[in-house]
Design a protein around this motif. Sequence first.
Motif, mmCIF file in Angstrom:
data_model
loop_
_atom_site.group_PDB
_atom_site.id
_atom_site.type_symbol
_atom_site.label_atom_id
_atom_site.label_comp_id
_atom_site.label_asym_id
_atom_site.label_seq_id
_atom_site.Cartn_x
_atom_site.Cartn_y
_atom_site.Cartn_z
ATOM 1 N N VAL A 31 0.831 -1.202 0.000
ATOM 2 C CA VAL A 31 0.000 0.000 0.000
ATOM 3 C C VAL A 31 0.865 1.252 0.000
ATOM 4 O O VAL A 31 2.009 1.245 0.446
ATOM 5 N N LYS A 32 0.286 2.324 -0.504
ATOM 6 C CA LYS A 32 0.973 3.614 -0.523
ATOM 7 C C LYS A 32 0.287 4.574 0.428
ATOM 8 O O LYS A 32 -0.926 4.768 0.373
ATOM 9 N N VAL A 33 1.075 5.167 1.310
ATOM 10 C CA VAL A 33 0.587 6.213 2.203
ATOM 11 C C VAL A 33 1.149 7.535 1.702
ATOM 12 O O VAL A 33 2.361 7.736 1.659
ATOM 13 N N GLY A 34 0.250 8.435 1.325
ATOM 14 C CA GLY A 34 0.671 9.727 0.806
ATOM 15 C C GLY A 34 0.486 10.840 1.811
ATOM 16 O O GLY A 34 0.216 10.617 2.987
ATOM 17 N N MET A 35 0.615 12.056 1.319
ATOM 18 C CA MET A 35 0.592 13.234 2.193
ATOM 19 C C MET A 35 -0.722 13.385 2.941
ATOM 20 O O MET A 35 -0.738 13.710 4.128
ATOM 21 N N GLU A 36 -1.842 13.174 2.242
ATOM 22 C CA GLU A 36 -3.148 13.394 2.865
ATOM 23 C C GLU A 36 -3.294 12.579 4.136
ATOM 24 O O GLU A 36 -3.640 13.113 5.199
ATOM 25 N N LEU A 37 -3.037 11.288 4.047
ATOM 26 C CA LEU A 37 -3.209 10.402 5.197
ATOM 27 C C LEU A 37 -2.102 10.593 6.223
ATOM 28 O O LEU A 37 -2.363 10.637 7.437
ATOM 29 N N LEU A 58 5.906 4.859 1.453
ATOM 30 C CA LEU A 58 5.611 6.160 2.046
ATOM 31 C C LEU A 58 5.952 7.241 1.025
ATOM 32 O O LEU A 58 7.116 7.506 0.730
ATOM 33 N N ASP A 59 4.921 7.843 0.490
ATOM 34 C CA ASP A 59 5.037 8.754 -0.654
ATOM 35 C C ASP A 59 4.949 10.208 -0.182
ATOM 36 O O ASP A 59 3.895 10.830 -0.262
ATOM 37 N N LEU A 60 6.079 10.742 0.296
ATOM 38 C CA LEU A 60 6.105 12.113 0.803
ATOM 39 C C LEU A 60 6.898 13.056 -0.094
ATOM 40 O O LEU A 60 6.902 14.268 0.125
ATOM 41 N N LYS A 61 7.631 12.513 -1.063
ATOM 42 C CA LYS A 61 8.357 13.322 -2.049
ATOM 43 C C LYS A 61 9.231 14.386 -1.376
ATOM 44 O O LYS A 61 9.137 15.581 -1.679
ATOM 45 N N LEU A 62 10.094 13.951 -0.468
ATOM 46 C CA LEU A 62 10.915 14.911 0.273
ATOM 47 C C LEU A 62 11.743 15.776 -0.670
ATOM 48 O O LEU A 62 12.358 15.292 -1.620
ATOM 49 N N HIS A 63 11.774 17.072 -0.377
ATOM 50 C CA HIS A 63 12.490 18.034 -1.221
ATOM 51 C C HIS A 63 12.909 19.207 -0.346
ATOM 52 O O HIS A 63 12.119 20.080 -0.030
ATOM 53 N N ASP A 64 14.171 19.179 0.087
ATOM 54 C CA ASP A 64 14.687 20.212 0.979
ATOM 55 C C ASP A 64 16.206 20.199 0.862
ATOM 56 O O ASP A 64 16.767 19.489 0.023
ATOM 57 N N ILE A 65 16.892 20.937 1.713
ATOM 58 C CA ILE A 65 18.347 20.928 1.675
ATOM 59 C C ILE A 65 18.851 19.549 2.105
ATOM 60 O O ILE A 65 18.160 18.833 2.841
ATOM 61 N N PRO A 66 20.022 19.134 1.652
ATOM 62 C CA PRO A 66 20.499 17.774 1.924
ATOM 63 C C PRO A 66 20.487 17.379 3.395
ATOM 64 O O PRO A 66 20.081 16.262 3.740
ATOM 65 N N ASN A 67 20.917 18.263 4.286
ATOM 66 C CA ASN A 67 20.991 17.919 5.701
ATOM 67 C C ASN A 67 19.609 17.620 6.281
ATOM 68 O O ASN A 67 19.429 16.660 7.047
#
Length: 243
Positions: A31-37, A58-67
């Motif tokens: 199963v996929k858990v996305g942002m909404e849930l 776990l589908d959160l598509k992280l996108h931020d600075i490397p640290n």
Amino acid sequence: MQNTVIIALDFPDRSNTESFLRNFHGESLFVKVGMELFYREGISIVNTLKEKGHRVFLDLKLHDIPNTVHKAMKNLAAAGVDMVNVHGAGGISMMAAAKEGLYAGSSSGQNPLLIAVTQLTSTSEEMLNEELLIKGCSLDQAVLHYALNAKKAGLDGVVSSVNESTVIKEVCGSQFITVTPGIRLAGGKVHDQIRVATPRDAAIAKADYIVAGRSITEAEDPRAAYTQIYQEWSGQQHEITYR
């Protein structure tokens, strides 16, 4: 290909999720858990699903600075997720940091799969060129470039539409996995996605995993819809895996 049909649990809360999963009582799913849930229920929903024997993307598509991404991935790994993703737009350094954090936080002895989002299935070439100001670049070129960056960063694969899966395999190698969302049964509604395909299209394109959401979760008979998608995808009868 058993259980490589991933069901997107795009529900607003735990109650709706558990109500849906009762359609598959006794069966182990992917199963996929996305942002909404996730943003409503937090890591506890992942823990619950794992306790019930399901595999979790776990589908959160992280996108931020490397640290920041490194530290976030370390925490997510501790939850025992089976697959997790970042957005390829974060660049090679960020993706490499995500992998380091994921491996540092994993205690199960088997590291989760780490994949990158190339372009959302709601993105068109016009949007890419006009809204995002990536002029003169085709959608295929953008997706392939992101996939190559993900491979350089050491990731396991990418999320891409069926349209790009074959060329990604050709360029990045057959072991580089492709996870294909936007799966619809023939004649099904496309909703807000543009680059959609049938399960059979995905099989022909050599995708490794397919993600189906509303085609199953909004079906009158979710179990029958899941079985149909599985059979079209795998070319064989669905074999139920019981816990």
